[in-house]
Design an enzyme around this catalytic site. Sequence first.
Site, PDB file in Angstrom:
ATOM      1  N   GLU A 108      27.523 124.759  28.061  1.00 21.40           N
ATOM      2  CA  GLU A 108      27.801 124.465  27.070  1.00 21.40           C
ATOM      3  C   GLU A 108      26.960 123.967  26.046  1.00 21.40           C
ATOM      4  OE1 GLU A 108      30.240 121.127  28.431  1.00 21.40           O
ATOM      5  OE2 GLU A 108      31.477 122.630  28.937  1.00 21.40           O
ATOM      6  N   GLU A 122      35.281 126.904  32.930  1.00 23.16           N
ATOM      7  CA  GLU A 122      35.284 125.705  33.943  1.00 23.16           C
ATOM      8  C   GLU A 122      36.759 125.395  33.559  1.00 23.16           C
ATOM      9  OE1 GLU A 122      32.649 122.419  32.636  1.00 23.16           O
ATOM     10  OE2 GLU A 122      30.773 124.395  33.810  1.00 23.16           O
TER      11      GLU A 122
HETATM   12  C1  GAL Z   1      31.492 120.445  31.470  1.00 29.95           C
HETATM   13  C2  GAL Z   1      30.171 120.340  31.838  1.00 29.95           C
HETATM   14  C3  GAL Z   1      29.983 120.450  33.744  1.00 29.95           C
HETATM   15  C4  GAL Z   1      30.695 119.121  34.426  1.00 29.95           C
HETATM   16  C5  GAL Z   1      32.594 119.637  33.331  1.00 29.95           C
HETATM   17  C6  GAL Z   1      32.879 117.848  34.058  1.00 29.95           C
HETATM   18  O1  GAL Z   1      31.602 120.058  29.514  1.00 29.95           O
HETATM   19  O2  GAL Z   1      29.965 121.942  32.056  1.00 29.95           O
HETATM   20  O3  GAL Z   1      28.654 120.976  33.623  1.00 29.95           O
HETATM   21  O4  GAL Z   1      30.136 118.418  33.859  1.00 29.95           O
HETATM   22  O5  GAL Z   1      32.150 119.166  32.392  1.00 29.95           O
HETATM   23  O6  GAL Z   1      34.026 117.556  33.391  1.00 29.95           O
END
Ligand code: GAL
Length: 628
Positions: free
Chosen positions: A144, A315
């Site tokens: 990110e 994710e």
């Molecule tokens: C994203 C990140 C992850 C985790 C997640 C939690 O922004 O890439 O590592 O922190 O959020 O929601």
Amino acid sequence: MKRALGVCYYPEHWPEDRWTIDAAQMVEAGLTWVRIGEFAWSRLEPTPGDLHLDWLDRAIDVLGAAGLQVIIGTPTATPPRWMLDKHPDMLAHDEQGRPRGFGSRRHYCFSHVGYLDECRRITRILAERFGANPYVTAWQTDNEYGCHETTVSYSHAATRAFQDWCAQTYQSTDALNRAWGNIFWSMEYDRFDQIALPNLTVTEPNPAHVLAFRRFSSDQVVRFNRAQTDILRQHTDAPLIHNYMGRVTDFDHYAVGADLDIASWDSYPIGFLSDRLEATPEHKARYLRQGDPDMQAFHHDLYRAVGRGRWWVMEQQPGPVNWAPYNPAPLPGMARLWAWEAFAHGAEAVLYFRWRQAPFAQEQMHAGLLRPDAQPAPALAEARQVADELAALPEVGTARARTALIFDYASCWAWEAQPQGADFNMFRLAFETYRAARRLGLSLDIIAPDADLSDYDLVLAPGLLETPETIENYTGTALIGPRTGSKTAEMNIPLPMGPNIPGFDCKAVRVESLPPTARIELENGGAFLHWFEGLVGNAEVALKTKSGAPAIMRANGLHYIAGWPEADTYVDILEKLAQDAKIEITRLPDGLRLRDTETHRFWFNYAPDTIIFQGKTIKAAALLIEPL
Ligand code: GAL
């Protein structure tokens, strides 16, 4: 194309004898991809040069042998503590000039050459060791970029690098002074090393200076990413991916994406609704446990462009997150719906974040597919259901949309450099445009400003810094503005004034911005909010304000709009244009959305209650797939 599910996993968080059980349960849940490693630097190299790669090798073996495909993330978003001892000046600095401290993540400055070399080094070490490993079938660079407002840094390293960038870009300080208009307030420079970053000025800095700094900051991200892809490509043929974060617009994702094979993004629908969307309290209450009905789709369509057709959700929110002001649990069904929505927009893979909720540290309140005690959390069964459904679904393809929305990063920076009105935000304008089109049931492509327009019947180009050249020869229906073409690339007002489209006699010669309470009433009962331009020219006036000023002017299918339409007004305006463009529209009830693939129409109900529409009954948080 095969669509697949996966999960993000942190073997370093759990005892090694647990890995085999986890891997077997992942396979059992129908998952095929597993991403690992992206925050593990302190375990891969506990002290400088002391490499411990064996555990990662064993983890890859366990996961791969269970039948999973592994994505390795380079661990460069979390430089370990010793890195700071080695490079005390590597930290990013905030706008107040303060270093951003150690103790979370993303604390590095993109311009720090010593840290960049460390990233090259660890990337090479991992690439050499795992590049040919048959279980490792994709790589993720960093994690990110830009999240937690980390693209822009006001460090010493950034200052030096910006001065070099200015020297290369403008070649002489005379040229830079002219481009920025530095004669104004005697801001002229005679050496590049006099140029500071545009923070801590007494009053506002020159917007041209800010825009140049933002372009530079974006270029630094591209350079940082490319340093890794150059190395990875020498050691692996596996696709290279980055996971972008929702509503992060501080760097040019198209430019970063050009060095990668697949784009991916991190989708946290409920977190986003609470944390990063302008919406009424009623809207936030209605979609509390589902997320906004357009936010995910907007990003899906954007990253399809960034990935040149290939994109994933790296994710996917599975339950309550930890980082928004309020973190409600999703309605049952949403973890399934979100995944299906991504597939309907063309995602190749959706990975839930994360496998098992960590009982420690910052994200201990963030749900996973398993609870902290390794028992199933509610999303696990939904993932299993999606996996079964995917296996049963025939190939659906990704249809090319007939409507395109042009979205551009430099325009985001430009209007941040000089908003002119407190509510003028580029993402917000683009998103409200997208929402209005989707309320009419349109499927959209989001495209870069230099993309070919010839296959689209309707093109929407709100708020672009410069008018895309492609508009000049475009023969379909287009809606341009407000604000499009109102500046040069150097953030000056063009002379003659914009939008400057040959053959279209329409100019925006005056601008006013408005507080949220003010409205510009239109003759058809609609209204503009936030922003209104005075248009002149001989082009036909297609819509007027109540007081008779042009609200939309048009010629040969091109329309320029003078203001920011209120939500319902926007839908009415786009309805007319879609009719002109002969695109079928379906006005949808609140919360219902559709997306067409080559072979199927997908219906998604984001509303908290059952919707009956066109004879179909779609329950809350459910979807319907119909052959076309
Ligand atoms: C994203 C990140 C992850 C985790 C997640 C939690 O922004 O890439 O590592 O922190 O959020 O929601």
